[in-house]
Structures are given as structure tokens and as C-alpha cells.
Design an enzyme around this catalytic site. Sequence first.
Site: not given
Ligand code: 13P
Ligand code: ZN
Length: 270
Positions: A114, A138, A140, A168, A209
Site C-alpha cells: 500500500e 492502515h 483492518h 467525544e 477492507h
Molecule cells: P502489506 O502486507 O503489503 O502491507 O498489505 C497488507 C494490507 O493490509 C493490504 O491492504
Molecule cells: Zn489492508
Amino acid sequence: MKTYAPCINEFIRITKDAYLKGWHERNGGNLTYRLTNNEISEIEELFEAKEWIDLGVIVENLKNEVFLVTGSGKFFRCVELSPEENMGAIEISACGTKYRVLWGLANGAKPTSELPSHLMNHNIKFGTTNGVHRVILHSHTTNVIALTFVLPLNDEIFTRELWEMATECPVVFPAGVGIVPWMVPGGNEIAIATSELMKKYDVAIWAHHGTFCSGETLDLTFGLMDTVEKAAEILVKVLSMGGKKQTILAEEFKVLGEAFKVTLNPECLK
Ligand code: 13P
Ligand code: ZN
């Protein structure tokens, strides 16, 4: 035990905390941090520059900047166990179109897949915050992802639903959250879509995602992710209990904004 400079230790601490939150199964998620000049001088004795590699995007504002990054396919829970294998430092070229590894990412590891999204977000935030924002995370985030299956994929509706879940919230993310519809991850198209949202928001949600957050420091960015995900968790519980019976009203949000001296996105108060 090996010791590391404070900037590397801080980066490791955030990957560990984020893993413990349950946001980083397997290699899920990625983190990038733009180093200050002082931090670069603290670690530059470790640098062994590798070959330049095309980024596939142009990042005009990031020329010659140095970032700490997680590796592609690497697990957040393993960064602490072996930093050199699971994270690294990279430099952006003077033309803003290439990068090279300076430290870490051992045994031919690559920066996160990413990287285009991270760097395009950094590029936008460098401009809109005058260089103040340094972090893109980023994650999940379980509950945010769950909500992308039931809420309309609309910035204003999503924001308002999250704001209502904790008083908040509007103070922590007054601009709200932007939503990217489902797209193939890891490429330039999703990077462009996300960075467009980052012109307006500090939080971009990728439908089905995960979440991208931008911030000044590692702690503030982690805190932003935590706040958004906690609001999402409350909403999942509320929906599971049969839905809202009462909530915070638009007029009440306006009073809150005045009390905390923050400008709430008016589009989310209609
Ligand atoms: P990477 O392992 O390449 O960082 O990818 C993980 C991910 O969350 C892809 O969106
Ligand atoms: Zn991801």
C-alpha cells in the site's frame, strides 16, 4: 538485546499496540512515518542505500523525505521480534518518483504493497497541514469493516452514525470520515481515490477492507484509529440490540462544537 533509536522504538510500540487491538491479523495493515531531520541524524549511521525503484506515482511534496515503513507481507506482531526483517527506512528520490531502501527490510523484503496509497496520502497531507502530519496508519478495524456491509457507503451518513456513538467523536474527527467504495487494494487507482478524500478528512474507510488514518504523531494517529473503531464497535452493539431508541441531536452537536471550539462538518449535521 539490541537497542534502537527512539523513533524506531516508537514505531515498534505502535505496531505492537495495534496488533494487540486485533486490527492486524496475519500481514493485515501497514504503517508509515515521515522522519524529522533530527530523527534521521539519530539513525543515519545505520543506512546502507540500495538501488532506486520506481514508485509508480509522483509525490512532489515528499522529495528527499525519509520514512519508516512496515514491510509487505510482514506481520505487525513480528515487528518487535525482528525490526530489521519486518520494517525499514526508505528515502524518496529528488524527483519524487522513486524510492530506495536505506535500512531494514532485510533479505529482499519490500515496503508495504500500500506504499502508493500511503505516499499519496502523505503528499496531500504535507500540503494541507503544512508538513505537520507525519503518519499514515492502515488497519483492518473489525467493527468499521462490519459497518461497511450495512450502512450506506456515504461520507455524511457514515460520519453522523459514528459521531452519535460517543460524545467525544465529533471533537476527535470534526471533519468526519470519507468512504472509498470497494476497489482492488495495492494499486494506484485506490491510492488516488483515498488521497482525494484525504484533502478533506483525516479518516478514509475502504469498504469491506479497513481504515486509513492520518495524523501528526504516531500516538495521535493510533488514538484517532482507536476512537473511530470504538465508535464503530458501539454502533455494532446498538444495531445488535435492535437499534437506537434515542441519540444526540444535530442541535446538540452544534452546542458541543461551540463548547469545544471545533468546526464540525456542516454536511454531517443536516
Ligand atoms: P502489506 O502486507 O503489503 O502491507 O498489505 C497488507 C494490507 O493490509 C493490504 O491492504
Ligand atoms: Zn489492508
